[in-house]
Design a protein around this motif. Structure first.
Motif, PDB file in Angstrom:
ATOM      1  N   ASP A  67       0.881  -1.362   0.112  1.00 52.96           N
ATOM      2  CA  ASP A  67       0.037   0.188  -0.067  1.00 52.96           C
ATOM      3  C   ASP A  67       0.828   1.186  -0.030  1.00 52.96           C
ATOM      4  O   ASP A  67       0.586   2.151  -0.667  1.00 52.96           O
ATOM      5  CB  ASP A  67      -0.957   0.080   1.080  1.00 52.96           C
ATOM      6  CG  ASP A  67      -2.085  -0.871   1.086  1.00 52.96           C
ATOM      7  OD1 ASP A  67      -2.212  -1.566  -0.128  1.00 52.96           O
ATOM      8  OD2 ASP A  67      -2.654  -1.403   2.190  1.00 52.96           O
ATOM      9  N   ILE A  68       1.981   1.264   0.787  1.00 55.82           N
ATOM     10  CA  ILE A  68       2.855   2.407   0.611  1.00 55.82           C
ATOM     11  C   ILE A  68       3.523   2.477  -0.548  1.00 55.82           C
ATOM     12  O   ILE A  68       3.604   3.688  -1.087  1.00 55.82           O
ATOM     13  CB  ILE A  68       4.016   2.285   1.821  1.00 55.82           C
ATOM     14  CG1 ILE A  68       3.274   2.069   3.199  1.00 55.82           C
ATOM     15  CG2 ILE A  68       5.103   3.293   1.920  1.00 55.82           C
ATOM     16  CD1 ILE A  68       4.280   1.937   4.502  1.00 55.82           C
ATOM     17  N   ALA A  69       3.730   1.566  -1.200  1.00 57.11           N
ATOM     18  CA  ALA A  69       4.447   1.598  -2.584  1.00 57.11           C
ATOM     19  C   ALA A  69       3.433   2.080  -3.432  1.00 57.11           C
ATOM     20  O   ALA A  69       3.931   3.131  -4.438  1.00 57.11           O
ATOM     21  CB  ALA A  69       5.214   0.341  -3.031  1.00 57.11           C
ATOM     22  N   LEU A  70       2.462   1.476  -3.503  1.00 58.45           N
ATOM     23  CA  LEU A  70       1.315   2.142  -4.459  1.00 58.45           C
ATOM     24  C   LEU A  70       1.011   3.694  -4.155  1.00 58.45           C
ATOM     25  O   LEU A  70       0.789   4.249  -5.188  1.00 58.45           O
ATOM     26  CB  LEU A  70      -0.058   1.269  -4.422  1.00 58.45           C
ATOM     27  CG  LEU A  70       0.138  -0.153  -4.832  1.00 58.45           C
ATOM     28  CD1 LEU A  70      -0.967  -1.095  -4.518  1.00 58.45           C
ATOM     29  CD2 LEU A  70       0.417  -0.164  -6.272  1.00 58.45           C
ATOM     30  N   GLY A  71       1.091   3.984  -2.945  1.00 59.10           N
ATOM     31  CA  GLY A  71       0.810   5.386  -2.886  1.00 59.10           C
ATOM     32  C   GLY A  71       1.870   6.334  -3.410  1.00 59.10           C
ATOM     33  O   GLY A  71       1.487   7.430  -3.764  1.00 59.10           O
ATOM     34  N   GLU A  72       3.164   5.840  -3.293  1.00 60.65           N
ATOM     35  CA  GLU A  72       4.190   6.791  -3.840  1.00 60.65           C
ATOM     36  C   GLU A  72       4.016   6.544  -5.418  1.00 60.65           C
ATOM     37  O   GLU A  72       4.442   7.456  -6.070  1.00 60.65           O
ATOM     38  CB  GLU A  72       5.542   6.051  -3.434  1.00 60.65           C
ATOM     39  CG  GLU A  72       5.894   6.276  -2.075  1.00 60.65           C
ATOM     40  CD  GLU A  72       6.006   7.883  -1.715  1.00 60.65           C
ATOM     41  OE1 GLU A  72       6.561   8.561  -2.469  1.00 60.65           O
ATOM     42  OE2 GLU A  72       5.291   8.389  -0.939  1.00 60.65           O
ATOM     43  N   ILE A  91       4.866  -4.618  -7.997  1.00 57.24           N
ATOM     44  CA  ILE A  91       4.446  -4.414  -6.628  1.00 57.24           C
ATOM     45  C   ILE A  91       3.212  -5.677  -6.278  1.00 57.24           C
ATOM     46  O   ILE A  91       2.542  -5.866  -6.852  1.00 57.24           O
ATOM     47  CB  ILE A  91       3.800  -3.194  -6.288  1.00 57.24           C
ATOM     48  CG1 ILE A  91       4.565  -1.977  -6.657  1.00 57.24           C
ATOM     49  CG2 ILE A  91       3.163  -3.112  -4.885  1.00 57.24           C
ATOM     50  CD1 ILE A  91       4.104  -0.533  -6.384  1.00 57.24           C
ATOM     51  N   ALA A  92       3.731  -6.522  -5.007  1.00 59.06           N
ATOM     52  CA  ALA A  92       3.013  -7.561  -4.947  1.00 59.06           C
ATOM     53  C   ALA A  92       2.633  -7.315  -3.351  1.00 59.06           C
ATOM     54  O   ALA A  92       3.223  -6.762  -2.861  1.00 59.06           O
ATOM     55  CB  ALA A  92       3.764  -8.884  -4.770  1.00 59.06           C
ATOM     56  N   ALA A  93       1.512  -7.981  -3.119  1.00 58.29           N
ATOM     57  CA  ALA A  93       1.079  -7.862  -1.624  1.00 58.29           C
ATOM     58  C   ALA A  93       2.379  -8.350  -0.602  1.00 58.29           C
ATOM     59  O   ALA A  93       2.790  -9.319  -0.692  1.00 58.29           O
ATOM     60  CB  ALA A  93      -0.136  -8.688  -1.441  1.00 58.29           C
ATOM     61  N   VAL A 153       7.797  -4.429  -5.198  1.00 58.76           N
ATOM     62  CA  VAL A 153       7.648  -5.002  -3.897  1.00 58.76           C
ATOM     63  C   VAL A 153       7.582  -6.600  -4.082  1.00 58.76           C
ATOM     64  O   VAL A 153       6.561  -7.037  -4.419  1.00 58.76           O
ATOM     65  CB  VAL A 153       6.552  -4.451  -2.757  1.00 58.76           C
ATOM     66  CG1 VAL A 153       6.550  -5.277  -1.771  1.00 58.76           C
ATOM     67  CG2 VAL A 153       6.702  -3.126  -2.761  1.00 58.76           C
ATOM     68  N   VAL A 154       8.653  -7.270  -3.453  1.00 58.01           N
ATOM     69  CA  VAL A 154       8.782  -8.816  -3.731  1.00 58.01           C
ATOM     70  C   VAL A 154       8.867  -9.535  -2.564  1.00 58.01           C
ATOM     71  O   VAL A 154       9.871  -9.193  -1.829  1.00 58.01           O
ATOM     72  CB  VAL A 154       9.919  -8.957  -4.743  1.00 58.01           C
ATOM     73  CG1 VAL A 154       9.884 -10.653  -4.953  1.00 58.01           C
ATOM     74  CG2 VAL A 154       9.666  -8.289  -6.044  1.00 58.01           C
ATOM     75  N   PRO A 155       8.034 -10.342  -2.055  1.00 56.07           N
ATOM     76  CA  PRO A 155       8.282 -11.088  -0.773  1.00 56.07           C
ATOM     77  C   PRO A 155       8.887 -12.350  -1.178  1.00 56.07           C
ATOM     78  O   PRO A 155       8.600 -13.147  -2.102  1.00 56.07           O
ATOM     79  CB  PRO A 155       7.084 -11.421  -0.114  1.00 56.07           C
ATOM     80  CG  PRO A 155       6.050 -11.198  -1.524  1.00 56.07           C
ATOM     81  CD  PRO A 155       6.497 -10.283  -2.370  1.00 56.07           C
ATOM     82  N   ALA A 156       9.892 -12.746  -0.387  1.00 56.29           N
ATOM     83  CA  ALA A 156      10.976 -14.015  -0.752  1.00 56.29           C
ATOM     84  C   ALA A 156      11.840 -14.397   0.319  1.00 56.29           C
ATOM     85  O   ALA A 156      12.392 -13.553   1.141  1.00 56.29           O
ATOM     86  CB  ALA A 156      12.008 -13.852  -2.073  1.00 56.29           C
ATOM     87  N   GLY A 215      11.049 -15.101   3.476  1.00 52.73           N
ATOM     88  CA  GLY A 215      11.143 -14.604   4.915  1.00 52.73           C
ATOM     89  C   GLY A 215      11.291 -13.091   4.852  1.00 52.73           C
ATOM     90  O   GLY A 215      11.215 -12.732   5.940  1.00 52.73           O
ATOM     91  N   HIS A 216      11.654 -12.501   3.836  1.00 50.56           N
ATOM     92  CA  HIS A 216      12.085 -11.097   3.672  1.00 50.56           C
ATOM     93  C   HIS A 216      11.112 -10.389   2.823  1.00 50.56           C
ATOM     94  O   HIS A 216      10.388 -11.251   1.665  1.00 50.56           O
ATOM     95  CB  HIS A 216      13.426 -10.806   3.465  1.00 50.56           C
ATOM     96  CG  HIS A 216      14.082 -11.092   4.706  1.00 50.56           C
ATOM     97  ND1 HIS A 216      14.600 -12.505   5.089  1.00 50.56           N
ATOM     98  CD2 HIS A 216      14.916 -10.151   5.462  1.00 50.56           C
ATOM     99  CE1 HIS A 216      15.434 -12.376   5.873  1.00 50.56           C
ATOM    100  NE2 HIS A 216      15.490 -11.100   6.314  1.00 50.56           N
ATOM    101  N   VAL A 217      10.765  -9.162   2.688  1.00 52.62           N
ATOM    102  CA  VAL A 217      10.325  -8.372   1.895  1.00 52.62           C
ATOM    103  C   VAL A 217      11.334  -7.484   1.313  1.00 52.62           C
ATOM    104  O   VAL A 217      11.900  -6.678   1.865  1.00 52.62           O
ATOM    105  CB  VAL A 217       9.018  -7.430   2.481  1.00 52.62           C
ATOM    106  CG1 VAL A 217       8.251  -6.823   1.231  1.00 52.62           C
ATOM    107  CG2 VAL A 217       7.972  -8.544   2.966  1.00 52.62           C
ATOM    108  N   PHE A 218      11.286  -7.453  -0.027  1.00 50.69           N
ATOM    109  CA  PHE A 218      12.353  -6.724  -0.976  1.00 50.69           C
ATOM    110  C   PHE A 218      11.612  -5.648  -1.643  1.00 50.69           C
ATOM    111  O   PHE A 218      10.712  -5.789  -2.332  1.00 50.69           O
ATOM    112  CB  PHE A 218      13.145  -7.451  -1.874  1.00 50.69           C
ATOM    113  CG  PHE A 218      13.992  -8.571  -1.200  1.00 50.69           C
ATOM    114  CD1 PHE A 218      15.201  -8.405  -0.547  1.00 50.69           C
ATOM    115  CD2 PHE A 218      13.388  -9.978  -0.802  1.00 50.69           C
ATOM    116  CE1 PHE A 218      16.089  -9.399  -0.366  1.00 50.69           C
ATOM    117  CE2 PHE A 218      14.325 -10.692  -0.366  1.00 50.69           C
ATOM    118  CZ  PHE A 218      15.396 -10.549   0.176  1.00 50.69           C
ATOM    119  N   VAL A 219      11.886  -4.214  -1.194  1.00 52.07           N
ATOM    120  CA  VAL A 219      11.501  -3.209  -1.939  1.00 52.07           C
ATOM    121  C   VAL A 219      12.627  -2.512  -2.711  1.00 52.07           C
ATOM    122  O   VAL A 219      13.658  -2.254  -2.343  1.00 52.07           O
ATOM    123  CB  VAL A 219      10.885  -1.965  -0.922  1.00 52.07           C
ATOM    124  CG1 VAL A 219      10.340  -0.801  -1.558  1.00 52.07           C
ATOM    125  CG2 VAL A 219       9.866  -2.742   0.095  1.00 52.07           C
TER     126      VAL A 219
END
Length: 430
Positions: free
Chosen positions: A292-297, A313-315, A348-351, A353-357
């Motif tokens: 949501d933060i990334a989509l806002g930007e 951007i993924a959830a 935004v990519v989850p992989a 156990g981490h989320v990569f922005v």
């Protein structure tokens, strides 16, 4: 410290020696008493076989033995020569257990054995030798323990003094190091022991203090320069308006003051945030939807007429302070817009156990040797660009500070268009 250490060691040794001495004396005394009792009982048994007949035959002929045959009425029926000389007709005490008494001024151990005809055979054995042995042991202990304590104290004083001499040198060196002499270091002895480890640790601490002091001085200098620039601009326009009111209008002066005041406010707020992050202040953590933060930007930049790719951007959800996390992503987005030639991408990519922005642009990129330096405060790689477009040099420093406070990392590499790609890694919210 040397005296306290010596005193402490001496007290410990003294207590141990006293406990050991009393224990040894007690065990020796008990052992000797048991041996004397056993020997006396064995001797009485032998004499009972020889003299226990009717009338106590043979008792009168005994010499060097204090032996009595006592009848049921408590009178002495027969006695050895020594018993008659020292006791006369006085009977020895009779008891089931051995007991100690005095005969003619000498300490004796009395044992008794009841015969078949209700008579009792009583033997008194001198224990002067035992008393002399115990007295000799006590005297030796009384002399040896203080001498041993003195030897321990002197040895401890010398050994501790020799061991603490390097510590004292380290203390003197550290005591002479002031804020102006943080470059000095403590000499490390070539002993490869705990003292050398202490000196090495002390030098490591001085290295960190020196680096922190240098960074603080540089930070203060850079902050002063950054704050002085808008203040100087406001002062120059005010002086120009005062000297030539016909040249500078009130509206123009107000516009300059407003712009530079906002810039001052931004710098001060950034400095306060960095100071709070440096102090390790705890931030309010909660579950945050990072997508949501990334989509806002993305929407904000597109509203400004920029070409922004948000298809990656993924959830994803993390645990962090939403306000600080939003500022982090905005700083990265603004940095990408500032250096791009027209294309910006946010993913935004989850992989694992981490989320990569990932925020990337198609600009000139960041040279490999400068990829850590750009996260320092007030660093601008393009020194020639104007301050209006170049920022204050605090955005990336704040971004990394927020990332570290949230338990993540922030790094930069090459984008798909050979520009810069900033990668933020945060642990996934549980």
């Amino acid at each position: 410290m040397r005296g306290r250490t010596t005193l402490g060691a001496t007290v410990v040794v003294a207590v141990a020696l006293l406990i050991g001495s009393f224990s040894f004396y007690g065990v020796l005394r008990s052992s000797m008493h048991e041996n004397t009792v056993r020997a006396a009982e064995q001797r009485l048994e032998q004499l009972s076989d020889r003299t226990g007949g009717p009338g106590g035959r043979g008792i009168d002929a005994l010499d060097d033995e204090i032996l009595q045959l006592i009848g049921p009425d408590g009178s002495v029926r027969a006695a050895s020569e020594d018993a008659r000389e020292k006791l006369g007709s006085t009977p020895l005490p009779i008891d089931d257990d051995p007991q100690t008494t005095t005969v003619d001024g000498d300490a004796v151990l009395v044992v008794s054995e009841e015969l078949d005809d209700d008579r009792t055979l009583v033997l008194a054995v001198a224990i002067d030798d035992d008393a002399e042995t115990l007295a000799t042991v006590a005297t030796l202990l009384a002399i040896a323990v203080p001498l041993l304590l003195l030897l321990v104290a002197v040895t401890t004083w010398l050994v501790v003094g020799r061991a603490l001499r390097p510590v004292e040198r380290i203390r003197e060196e550290v005591d002479g190091i002031t804020a102006e002499r943080l470059h000095q270091r403590v000499p490390v002895p070539e002993t490869a022991d705990e003292i050398a480890a202490l000196a090495t640790t002390m030098n490591g601490m001085l290295d960190r203090l020196d680096a922190a002091a240098t960074a603080q001085r540089r930070f203060v200098s850079d902050a002063s320069h950054e704050l002085r620039s808008p203040l100087a601009t406001i002062r120059q326009h005010a002086e120009l308006a005062q000297a030539h009111p016909e040249v500078t209008s009130i509206g123009e002066l107000a516009e300059v003051v407003s712009e530079e005041g906002l810039r001052l406010q931004g710098i001060v707020e950034s400095l306060l945030l960095l100071a709070r992050l440096d102090e390790g202040a705890s931030t309010r953590g909660e579950a945050v939807d990072l997508d949501d933060i990334a989509l806002g930007e993305v929407r904000r930049l597109r509203a400004a007429g920029l070409d922004v790719d948000g298809s990656g951007i993924a959830a994803a959800r993390v645990h962090a302070d939403p306000r600080l996390l939003g500022q982090l992503v905005r700083n990265l987005a603004d940095n990408a817009v500032r250096h791009s030639r027209g294309r910006v991408a946010i993913g935004v990519v989850p992989a694992d156990g981490h989320v990569f922005v990932m925020v990337e642009d198609d600009g000139a990129g960041v040279p490999l040797e400068e990829r850590e330096r750009i996260f320092e405060r007030f660093v601008r790689l393009d020194e020639a660009r104007s301050r209006d477009t170049g920022g204050s040099g605090l955005g990336l420093a704040i971004a990394r500070g927020i990332a570290v406070s949230a338990g993540g990392t922030l790094m930069v590499d090459d984008s798909r268009w050979s520009g810069a790609r900033f990668v933020l890694a945060l642990p996934v919210a549980p």
